[in-house]
Scaffold this active site. Structure first.
Site, PDB file in Angstrom:
ATOM      1  N   GLU A   1       9.139  17.284  13.758  1.00  0.00           N
ATOM      2  CA  GLU A   1       9.945  17.065  12.556  1.00  0.00           C
ATOM      3  C   GLU A   1       9.545  18.123  11.526  1.00  0.00           C
ATOM      4  O   GLU A   1       8.364  18.328  11.276  1.00  0.00           O
ATOM      5  CB  GLU A   1       9.641  15.664  12.018  1.00  0.00           C
ATOM      6  CG  GLU A   1      10.394  15.329  10.765  1.00  0.00           C
ATOM      7  CD  GLU A   1      10.079  13.912  10.274  1.00  0.00           C
ATOM      8  OE1 GLU A   1       8.914  13.491  10.330  1.00  0.00           O
ATOM      9  OE2 GLU A   1      11.015  13.237   9.817  1.00  0.00           O
TER      10      GLU A   1
ATOM     11  N   CYS B   1      13.752  11.215   6.278  1.00  0.00           N
ATOM     12  CA  CYS B   1      13.653  10.931   7.717  1.00  0.00           C
ATOM     13  C   CYS B   1      15.009  11.128   8.377  1.00  0.00           C
ATOM     14  O   CYS B   1      15.090  11.578   9.507  1.00  0.00           O
ATOM     15  CB  CYS B   1      13.139   9.516   7.941  1.00  0.00           C
ATOM     16  SG  CYS B   1      14.091   8.268   7.065  1.00  0.00           S
TER      17      CYS B   1
ATOM     18  N   SER C   1       4.920   8.590   9.126  1.00  0.00           N
ATOM     19  CA  SER C   1       4.873   9.457  10.303  1.00  0.00           C
ATOM     20  C   SER C   1       4.555   8.647  11.561  1.00  0.00           C
ATOM     21  O   SER C   1       4.021   7.533  11.484  1.00  0.00           O
ATOM     22  CB  SER C   1       3.800  10.517  10.090  1.00  0.00           C
ATOM     23  OG  SER C   1       2.559   9.871   9.880  1.00  0.00           O
TER      24      SER C   1
ATOM     25  N   GLU D   1       9.196   2.218  10.813  1.00  0.00           N
ATOM     26  CA  GLU D   1      10.285   3.150  10.488  1.00  0.00           C
ATOM     27  C   GLU D   1       9.646   4.530  10.407  1.00  0.00           C
ATOM     28  O   GLU D   1       8.996   4.848   9.404  1.00  0.00           O
ATOM     29  CB  GLU D   1      10.907   2.794   9.130  1.00  0.00           C
ATOM     30  CG  GLU D   1      11.594   1.457   9.085  1.00  0.00           C
ATOM     31  CD  GLU D   1      12.927   1.443   9.814  1.00  0.00           C
ATOM     32  OE1 GLU D   1      13.345   2.500  10.336  1.00  0.00           O
ATOM     33  OE2 GLU D   1      13.538   0.373   9.878  1.00  0.00           O
ATOM     34  N   LEU D   2       9.815   5.345  11.455  1.00  0.00           N
ATOM     35  CA  LEU D   2       9.034   6.589  11.521  1.00  0.00           C
ATOM     36  C   LEU D   2       9.921   7.830  11.384  1.00  0.00           C
ATOM     37  O   LEU D   2      11.015   7.749  10.866  1.00  0.00           O
ATOM     38  CB  LEU D   2       8.220   6.572  12.817  1.00  0.00           C
ATOM     39  CG  LEU D   2       7.408   5.267  13.008  1.00  0.00           C
ATOM     40  CD1 LEU D   2       6.682   5.249  14.337  1.00  0.00           C
ATOM     41  CD2 LEU D   2       6.438   5.026  11.860  1.00  0.00           C
TER      42      LEU D   2
ATOM     43  N   LYS E   1       0.901  -1.161   0.000  1.00  0.00           N
ATOM     44  CA  LYS E   1       0.000   0.000   0.000  1.00  0.00           C
ATOM     45  C   LYS E   1       0.935   1.205   0.000  1.00  0.00           C
ATOM     46  O   LYS E   1       1.514   1.568   1.024  1.00  0.00           O
ATOM     47  CB  LYS E   1      -0.908   0.003   1.249  1.00  0.00           C
ATOM     48  CG  LYS E   1      -1.878   1.179   1.289  1.00  0.00           C
ATOM     49  CD  LYS E   1      -1.270   2.362   2.038  1.00  0.00           C
ATOM     50  CE  LYS E   1      -2.175   3.573   2.076  1.00  0.00           C
ATOM     51  NZ  LYS E   1      -2.069   4.417   0.876  1.00  0.00           N
TER      52      LYS E   1
ATOM     53  N   ALA F   1       2.034   5.303  -0.727  1.00  0.00           N
ATOM     54  CA  ALA F   1       1.409   6.599  -0.438  1.00  0.00           C
ATOM     55  C   ALA F   1       0.514   6.990  -1.615  1.00  0.00           C
ATOM     56  O   ALA F   1       0.834   6.705  -2.779  1.00  0.00           O
ATOM     57  CB  ALA F   1       2.487   7.650  -0.203  1.00  0.00           C
ATOM     58  N   SER F   2      -0.572   7.678  -1.307  1.00  0.00           N
ATOM     59  CA  SER F   2      -1.601   7.951  -2.319  1.00  0.00           C
ATOM     60  C   SER F   2      -1.144   8.907  -3.420  1.00  0.00           C
ATOM     61  O   SER F   2      -1.813   9.024  -4.439  1.00  0.00           O
ATOM     62  CB  SER F   2      -2.841   8.524  -1.646  1.00  0.00           C
ATOM     63  OG  SER F   2      -3.404   7.542  -0.831  1.00  0.00           O
TER      64      SER F   2
HETATM   65  P1  NAP Z   1       2.447   9.377   6.330  1.00  0.00           P
HETATM   66  O1  NAP Z   1       1.460  10.438   6.074  1.00  0.00           O
HETATM   67  O2  NAP Z   1       2.493   8.764   7.663  1.00  0.00           O
HETATM   68  O3  NAP Z   1       2.176   8.266   5.201  1.00  0.00           O
HETATM   69  C1  NAP Z   1       2.971   7.100   5.104  1.00  0.00           C
HETATM   70  C2  NAP Z   1       2.096   5.967   4.629  1.00  0.00           C
HETATM   71  O4  NAP Z   1       1.161   5.648   5.655  1.00  0.00           O
HETATM   72  C3  NAP Z   1       1.260   6.308   3.400  1.00  0.00           C
HETATM   73  O5  NAP Z   1       1.140   5.153   2.609  1.00  0.00           O
HETATM   74  C4  NAP Z   1      -0.072   6.701   4.002  1.00  0.00           C
HETATM   75  O6  NAP Z   1      -1.147   6.515   3.104  1.00  0.00           O
HETATM   76  C5  NAP Z   1      -0.164   5.739   5.160  1.00  0.00           C
HETATM   77  N1  NAP Z   1      -0.991   6.200   6.265  1.00  0.00           N
HETATM   78  C6  NAP Z   1      -1.098   7.448   6.765  1.00  0.00           C
HETATM   79  N2  NAP Z   1      -1.923   7.459   7.824  1.00  0.00           N
HETATM   80  C7  NAP Z   1      -2.358   6.191   8.000  1.00  0.00           C
HETATM   81  C8  NAP Z   1      -3.243   5.570   8.921  1.00  0.00           C
HETATM   82  N3  NAP Z   1      -3.824   6.255   9.892  1.00  0.00           N
HETATM   83  N4  NAP Z   1      -3.476   4.254   8.792  1.00  0.00           N
HETATM   84  C9  NAP Z   1      -2.880   3.544   7.816  1.00  0.00           C
HETATM   85  N5  NAP Z   1      -2.023   4.070   6.916  1.00  0.00           N
HETATM   86  C10 NAP Z   1      -1.760   5.380   7.012  1.00  0.00           C
HETATM   87  O7  NAP Z   1       3.910   9.857   6.053  1.00  0.00           O
HETATM   88  P2  NAP Z   1       4.453  10.607   4.775  1.00  0.00           P
HETATM   89  O8  NAP Z   1       4.087  12.038   4.899  1.00  0.00           O
HETATM   90  O9  NAP Z   1       4.069   9.898   3.538  1.00  0.00           O
HETATM   91  O10 NAP Z   1       6.010  10.397   4.959  1.00  0.00           O
HETATM   92  C11 NAP Z   1       6.776  11.219   5.738  1.00  0.00           C
HETATM   93  C12 NAP Z   1       7.083  10.622   7.081  1.00  0.00           C
HETATM   94  O11 NAP Z   1       7.731   9.362   6.901  1.00  0.00           O
HETATM   95  C13 NAP Z   1       8.059  11.462   7.835  1.00  0.00           C
HETATM   96  O12 NAP Z   1       7.701  11.522   9.181  1.00  0.00           O
HETATM   97  C14 NAP Z   1       9.380  10.715   7.655  1.00  0.00           C
HETATM   98  O13 NAP Z   1      10.345  11.011   8.612  1.00  0.00           O
HETATM   99  C15 NAP Z   1       8.911   9.310   7.682  1.00  0.00           C
HETATM  100  N6  NAP Z   1       9.902   8.410   7.073  1.00  0.00           N
HETATM  101  C16 NAP Z   1      10.599   7.548   7.868  1.00  0.00           C
HETATM  102  C17 NAP Z   1      11.575   6.724   7.338  1.00  0.00           C
HETATM  103  C18 NAP Z   1      12.361   5.765   8.195  1.00  0.00           C
HETATM  104  O14 NAP Z   1      12.972   4.872   7.657  1.00  0.00           O
HETATM  105  N7  NAP Z   1      12.378   5.906   9.516  1.00  0.00           N
HETATM  106  C19 NAP Z   1      11.838   6.767   5.979  1.00  0.00           C
HETATM  107  C20 NAP Z   1      11.108   7.660   5.187  1.00  0.00           C
HETATM  108  C21 NAP Z   1      10.141   8.464   5.751  1.00  0.00           C
HETATM  109  P3  NAP Z   1      -1.797   7.775   2.317  1.00  0.00           P
HETATM  110  O15 NAP Z   1      -0.756   8.325   1.444  1.00  0.00           O
HETATM  111  O16 NAP Z   1      -2.921   7.151   1.573  1.00  0.00           O
HETATM  112  O17 NAP Z   1      -2.232   8.730   3.370  1.00  0.00           O
END
Ligand code: NAP
Length: 465
Positions: free
Chosen positions: A359, A262, A207, A228-229, A154, A156-157
């Site tokens: 962040e 991240c 996130s 991995e957040l 799944k 990101a959208s």
């Molecule tokens: P995000 O909004 O959390 O989205 C990540 C994924 O989770 C997307 O596929 C999103 O789907 C899905 N998602 C969001 N809310 C959800 C929920 N309540 N239930 C189930 N799935 C959900 O994060 P992002 O903005 O795409 O990415 C940025 C974040 O990722 C930053 O905080 C960054 O630091 C972190 N990150 C961490 C790492 C690591 O390895 N630690 C690596 C890269 C990025 P939708 O797109 O459909 O909303």
């Protein structure tokens, strides 16, 4: 309609996709579960051949994949092409090392023979972010597939075309249809997927709030998770460091991937003694960056990936400034088509402002001055996150203390933090748990099966015959 490609450099909508219906999701999970029963029996050497073929496809078509990434999420094309090549490296790494990582481990006990066997779990769901739209997926999928699992993605959208392209790569590499499938679904459909008993585990990169909600749903169903957040990574510079090199690297470490990584350095913690020099060089470096069209080979920083991300970053910066922070450069969005934010450096940051606590996912750096190493370590650890840290010093005692005392999953000395298939990757605290990459990564989604065998003595066997 939530699943759509929008070019962040222009705001133009490119393609939209209807999310899968419940019956379509069920059908794909069913196909994954059936495929698993056959795929788990395929020898590791055969899986490795397909994985190596995936690497070849990635390399041969790196320009096409790079353009796709840049079009959907705005990273500079050069970096996107490098990302495709790095994915190929990861595929080859696991193709070559999986047999060694998964070999039986003999452990002497009172048994005739006792050992640990690593076996696949089944269909694993991956919820992935857009920021490294290929790398995040491959760093999960290559070890998971080599271990004999099958994958449901799944993505990101905002990167559906990348998600479909990755599915196509695995298919062309020879993996059967059910071994790797993209589910074009919204985040509100993730729990339904986890509810299916045939889905065995989930990994999420994204996130902290998304991680928490998916971990809760998985926990209720007793399913293994890897998270991995986010991060609010420190970049510490002490007086014995090469200041020029540290300042040059600091710019790169903050703005990599348009500031949306991240492990990008976010809080720059500088010893008072050298802070003026570092600040001058760092601000100059940030001001020299070329912001613009990510398809242009000379661009350093492209747009942020979505309008929402731009708005969030702008609010965080404005609030931090309203709470007393000084703007050394930048500080606002750029008034042009697309989602651009100026490379920014803030200082005099209050401890209750967004730049301190949250962040900042974009090219905004927070600069802090500290008296000594004690204060630097205290400040570095004063965050809910614990992903990575970069620290600059040529003093051996300081180096040892930084390695021991920083609460993070990765500590890099005199270098910026980077992921590498050979090294474990992951965080502590609100940055998540579990590890990707290396031996640790492939062992996350396996059944660590203990086997204990006692042979009957020959004499006893003869009596009973
Ligand atoms: P995000 O909004 O959390 O989205 C990540 C994924 O989770 C997307 O596929 C999103 O789907 C899905 N998602 C969001 N809310 C959800 C929920 N309540 N239930 C189930 N799935 C959900 O994060 P992002 O903005 O795409 O990415 C940025 C974040 O990722 C930053 O905080 C960054 O630091 C972190 N990150 C961490 C790492 C690591 O390895 N630690 C690596 C890269 C990025 P939708 O797109 O459909 O909303």
């Amino acid at each position: 309609m939530t699943i759509q490609s929008i070019n962040p450099a222009t705001g133009e909508r490119l393609r939209s996709f209807e999310p899968l219906s419940e019956s379509q999701i069920e059908e794909k999970i069913g196909r994954a579960a059936e495929t698993f029963q056959r795929y788990r029996l395929i020898p590791v050497a055969s899986r490795a051949q397909m994985m190596a073929r995936a690497a070849e496809i990635l390399e041969a078509e790196k320009e096409r994949f790079g353009r796709l990434m840049t079009t959907e999420m705005g990273k500079p094309l050069r970096a996107a092409v490098e990302e495709a090549v790095k994915c190929a490296w990861n595929c080859r790494f696991y193709a070559e090392k999986a047999a060694e990582f998964l070999a039986d481990e003999v452990i002497p006990t009172g048994a005739t023979r006792s050992f640990v066997r690593y076996q696949p779990l089944g269909p694993v769901l991956a919820v992935m972010p857009w920021n490294f739209p290929f790398w995040q997926v491959f760093r999960f999928a290559a070890p998971a597939l080599m271990a004999g699992n099958v994958c449901l993605l799944k993505h990101a959208s905002n990167v559906p075309q990348c998600a479909l392209a990755i599915e196509e790569i695995f298919r062309r590499a020879g993996f059967s249809e059910g071994a790797f499938q993209t589910l074009l679904i919204g985040s509100d459909q993730v729990e339904r997927v986890l509810d299916n008993p045939r889905v065995m585990a989930v990994t999420l990169t994204g996130s902290a709030s998304a991680g928490s909600s998916v971990a809760k749903a998985a926990g209720e169903r007793i399913k293994k998770t890897v998270l991995e957040l986010g991060g609010n990574d420190p970049f510490i510079v002490m007086p014995s460091a090469d200041i020029e090199e540290a300042a040059r690297t600091a710019v790169k470490a903050r703005v990599i991937n348009n500031g949306q990584s991240c492990i990008a350095a976010k809080r720059f913690i500088i010893a008072e003694e050298i802070a003026d020099e570092f600040e001058r060089r760092f601000v100059e470096g940030m001001e020299s960056l070329k912001v613009g069209d990510p398809m242009d080979g000379t661009t350093d920083i492209g747009p942020l990936a979505t309008e929402d991300i731009l708005e969030t970053l702008e609010e965080q910066a404005q609030e931090t400034i309203a709470q007393g922070a000084r703007v050394l450069t930048g500080g606002q969005r750029l008034m042009r088509a697309g989602y651009y934010f100026a490379p920014t450096v803030l200082t005099d940051i209050s401890t209750d402002s967004p730049a301190y606590l949250e962040e900042m996912f974009g090219p905004v750096a927070s600069l802090f001055r500290v008296r000594d190493l004690d204060e630097a370590i205290r400040l570095a650890n004063d965050t809910t996150f614990g992903l990575a840290a970069s620290a600059w010093t040529n003093d051996e005692k300081e180096r040892d203390r930084l390695i021991d005392e920083i609460d993070a999953g990765l500590v890099f000395i005199n270098a910026m933090v980077a992921s590498d298939p050979r090294l474990p990757f992951g965080g502590v605290k609100s940055s998540g748990y579990g590890r990707e990459l290396s031996r640790e990564g492939i062992r996350e989604f396996v059944n660590i099966k203990t086997v204990w065998i006692k042979d009957e003595p020959e004499t006893k066997l003869a009596e009973t015959e």
